[in-house]
Enzyme design. Structure first.
Site, mmCIF file in Angstrom:
data_model
loop_
_atom_site.group_PDB
_atom_site.id
_atom_site.type_symbol
_atom_site.label_atom_id
_atom_site.label_comp_id
_atom_site.label_asym_id
_atom_site.label_seq_id
_atom_site.Cartn_x
_atom_site.Cartn_y
_atom_site.Cartn_z
ATOM 1 N N GLU A 157 0.892 -1.124 0.094
ATOM 2 C CA GLU A 157 -0.008 0.079 -0.133
ATOM 3 C C GLU A 157 0.833 1.213 0.019
ATOM 4 O OE1 GLU A 157 -2.843 -0.666 3.367
ATOM 5 O OE2 GLU A 157 -3.523 -2.457 2.387
ATOM 6 N N ASN A 198 2.022 -4.718 -3.507
ATOM 7 C CA ASN A 198 0.879 -4.874 -3.487
ATOM 8 C C ASN A 198 0.103 -3.832 -2.948
ATOM 9 O OD1 ASN A 198 -1.184 -7.231 -2.737
ATOM 10 N ND2 ASN A 198 -1.109 -6.644 -0.779
ATOM 11 N N HIS A 234 -9.794 -5.761 -2.650
ATOM 12 C CA HIS A 234 -11.408 -5.534 -1.613
ATOM 13 C C HIS A 234 -12.357 -4.982 -2.274
ATOM 14 C CE1 HIS A 234 -8.947 -7.459 1.412
ATOM 15 N NE2 HIS A 234 -7.844 -6.786 1.167
ATOM 16 N N GLU A 262 -6.137 -10.515 -2.179
ATOM 17 C CA GLU A 262 -6.926 -10.211 -1.021
ATOM 18 C C GLU A 262 -8.325 -10.338 -1.543
ATOM 19 O OE1 GLU A 262 -5.387 -7.285 1.686
ATOM 20 O OE2 GLU A 262 -3.367 -7.603 1.140
ATOM 21 N N ASP A 264 -12.021 -10.203 -1.808
ATOM 22 C CA ASP A 264 -13.509 -10.343 -1.240
ATOM 23 C C ASP A 264 -14.388 -9.388 -1.576
ATOM 24 O OD1 ASP A 264 -12.675 -8.130 0.273
ATOM 25 O OD2 ASP A 264 -11.926 -8.998 2.154
HETATM 26 O O1 G2I Z 1 -7.663 -4.547 5.816
HETATM 27 C C1 G2I Z 1 -7.796 -5.498 5.200
HETATM 28 C C2 G2I Z 1 -6.405 -5.914 4.509
HETATM 29 C C3 G2I Z 1 -5.820 -4.768 3.611
HETATM 30 N N1 G2I Z 1 -4.507 -5.080 2.872
HETATM 31 C C4 G2I Z 1 -3.497 -5.477 3.695
HETATM 32 C C5 G2I Z 1 -3.898 -6.850 4.600
HETATM 33 O O2 G2I Z 1 -2.977 -6.859 5.666
HETATM 34 C C6 G2I Z 1 -5.321 -6.350 5.614
HETATM 35 O O3 G2I Z 1 -5.539 -7.321 6.463
HETATM 36 C C7 G2I Z 1 -6.173 -6.817 7.710
HETATM 37 C C8 G2I Z 1 -6.575 -8.035 8.394
HETATM 38 O O4 G2I Z 1 -7.191 -9.109 7.795
HETATM 39 C C9 G2I Z 1 -7.135 -7.856 9.659
HETATM 40 O O5 G2I Z 1 -7.383 -9.091 10.494
HETATM 41 O O6 G2I Z 1 -5.509 -5.974 8.251
HETATM 42 C C10 G2I Z 1 -6.141 -5.764 9.545
HETATM 43 C C11 G2I Z 1 -5.267 -4.345 10.030
HETATM 44 O O7 G2I Z 1 -5.073 -3.407 9.122
HETATM 45 C C12 G2I Z 1 -6.340 -6.729 10.343
HETATM 46 O O8 G2I Z 1 -7.103 -6.237 11.436
HETATM 47 C C13 G2I Z 1 -6.421 -6.403 12.900
HETATM 48 C C14 G2I Z 1 -7.320 -5.507 13.780
HETATM 49 O O9 G2I Z 1 -7.244 -4.163 13.092
HETATM 50 C C15 G2I Z 1 -6.678 -5.748 15.127
HETATM 51 O O10 G2I Z 1 -7.442 -5.147 16.225
HETATM 52 C C16 G2I Z 1 -6.390 -7.283 15.345
HETATM 53 O O11 G2I Z 1 -5.929 -7.388 16.538
HETATM 54 O O12 G2I Z 1 -6.589 -7.655 13.029
HETATM 55 C C17 G2I Z 1 -5.914 -7.907 14.336
HETATM 56 C C18 G2I Z 1 -5.794 -9.574 14.543
HETATM 57 O O13 G2I Z 1 -7.063 -10.047 14.467
#
Ligand code: G2I
Length: 449
Positions: A157, A198, A234, A262, A264
């Site tokens: 990003e 990415n 996304h 990614e 969805d």
């Molecule tokens: O935001 C969606 C994706 C966008 N592109 C980059 C990816 O790395 C990103 O993934 C998401 C994860 O799927 C989430 O799971 O990134 C988020 C953070 O920007 C992740 O969220 C975090 C929560 O914000 C936290 O509170 C939590 O502790 O997930 C953590 C683990 O569950």
């Protein structure tokens, strides 16, 4: 195989082979996504949470996908929560699972503005210190998994929506060359891994994807190791960019691979059949766009089940964005993916059918009557039957044909004869009887049992 050869005649072996060959066509929808993808020269992946890789979640992740991306486990904040203190537990778990299931791993991600440890983001660093920290992080993580990671999302990003560089810890401290340096350091740590940049909202042709395109072009011209671009995808229901395939193709024409990293497709909740059908069409068109371009090598969904998706937490009121529902049942979207990969959608099972019995009085005289019961089936069939009813006004069966009837008090039970137990789907069987009545002769309700 050996016992097959020795135990069977050539003729029966040929027959057996014919059956074996026929079976996959009839059950093509059951072919795992990873096998369908492989037949198209593609890899199909999912983001996973390491702690969930058991039970049904593990079974599906292992059986359906040929690539895993740790959703969070390889991010800097996860692997080095305190400076010099590393926690590779979940990352190791996912890599081990992938190896046990003959899957690739997409490493995600080395340089990002999110999910960094607070010691890093709260520190104050000279450019030289920051550069050293980044180099050390990349060398340590890529080195640890050298030979085990097919592709790394090295830089995640880096762009704003208008195509300018996103102001981050990295860009602000090191300038745009943090990207080239990160790629170079990653390549040094694992020369065989494919290195990606990415980003999101770069699926169609737009200002942001054009900035990414120009960056990749200039990196290649400079000899910086860059192997691919990741289009996160996304997406929102009904909004697959019409220029998706064209955009994938222009990156491929630069000489890099493309991955949908990614995927969805979120919808306003609650889901309904029309939205799920649209979602199926959307998944189909994204996967088909990748299938159409040789250098599009991987489609990865960002979580395969609605129970493990980031969407509801980030977009309140939205969800149902993945190919499996919260109970791990495949949704229409799953069949969109499998269809675009050359699988066939299963014929839906016939609606729950029914057989029913209809009673009628065909003639009646002063003390007697003739009646009949017709048993008919639609969407179902019977191999034997029993028709039961209760007379409401003292009627009494005196004789029956095409069935064996018994009456005990007011309760009548008529079983099929030896020759008419079978009622095919769409067919019917009728039996008849004579009875006595007085006063009134009401029609009873007949049940089948
Ligand atoms: O935001 C969606 C994706 C966008 N592109 C980059 C990816 O790395 C990103 O993934 C998401 C994860 O799927 C989430 O799971 O990134 C988020 C953070 O920007 C992740 O969220 C975090 C929560 O914000 C936290 O509170 C939590 O502790 O997930 C953590 C683990 O569950």
């Amino acid at each position: 195989m050996r016992s097959l050869r020795t135990g069977l005649s050539l003729a029966s072996l040929v027959t057996g082979l014919a059956l074996l060959l026929a079976a996959p066509a009839a059950h093509a929808a059951d072919t795992p996504l990873r096998d369908l993808a492989a037949a198209k020269g593609k890899v199909i992946g999912t983001a996973v949470t390491g702690s969930k890789l058991t039970g049904a979640y593990g079974d599906i992740a292992g059986a359906q996908f040929s690539s895993l991306t740790p959703g969070n486990a390889m991010k800097w904040g996860t692997v080095e929560p305190a400076q010099g203190t590393f926690d590779w537990t979940e990352a190791d778990q996912i890599v081990a699972f992938a190896q046990a299931h003959n899957q690739q791993v997409r490493g995600h991600t080395l340089v990002w503005h999110n999910q960094n440890p607070s010691w890093l983001t709260n520190g104050s660093w000279t450019p030289a210190q920051l550069s050293g920290l980044l180099q050390n992080h990349i060398s340590t993580e890529v080195g640890r998994y050298k030979g085990k990671i097919a592709s790394w999302d090295v830089v995640n990003e880096p762009f704003n929506e208008d195509g300018t560089y996103r102001p981050t810890l990295w860009y602000d401290g090191l300038g745009a060359d943090y990207i080239a340096n990160a790629l170079t350091w990653a390549h040094a740590a694992d020369p065989a891994a494919k290195l990606y940049i990415n980003d999101y909202n770069v699926e169609g042709v737009n200002a942001k994807s054009t900035a990414l395109y120009n960056l990749v072009k200039s990196l290649k011209a400079r000899g910086v190791p860059i192997d691919g671009v990741g289009l996160q995808a996304h997406l929102i229901l009904g909004q697959v960019p019409s220029t998706l395939q064209q955009n994938i193709q222009r990156f491929a024409d630069l000489g890099v691979d493309v991955a949908i990293t990614e995927l969805d497709i979120r919808m306003a909740l609650p889901a309904d059949s029309a939205k799920l059908a649209q979602q199926k069409a959307d998944f189909t068109s994204v996967v088909a766009a990748c299938v159409a371009v040789t250098r599009c090598v991987n489609v990865t969904v960002w979580g395969f089940t609605d129970s493990d998706s980031w969407v509801p937490g980030t977009f309140p009121g939205y969800g149902a964005a993945t190919p499996y529902d919260e109970n791990y049942a495949p949704k229409p979207a799953y069949y969109g993916i499998s269809g675009a990969l050359g699988g066939t959608t299963p014929t839906p099972p016939p609606p729950a059918g029914a057989c029913q019995a209809a009673y009628s009085v065909t003639s009646q005289w002063n003390t007697g009557f003739t009646g009949q019961v017709t048993i008919s089936c639609s969407g179902a069939s019977l191999s034997s039957w029993k028709a039961n009813w209760t007379f409401g006004a003292g009627q009494q069966i005196t004789q029956a044909w095409n069935a064996t009837c018994t009456q005990s008090g007011t309760v009548v039970s008529c079983a099929n004869a030896s020759y008419n137990g079978s009622v095919p789907d769409g067919g019917s069987v009728t039996f008849g009887f004579n009875g006595s009545w007085s006063g009134s002769n009401p029609v009873p309700v007949v049940t089948l049992g």
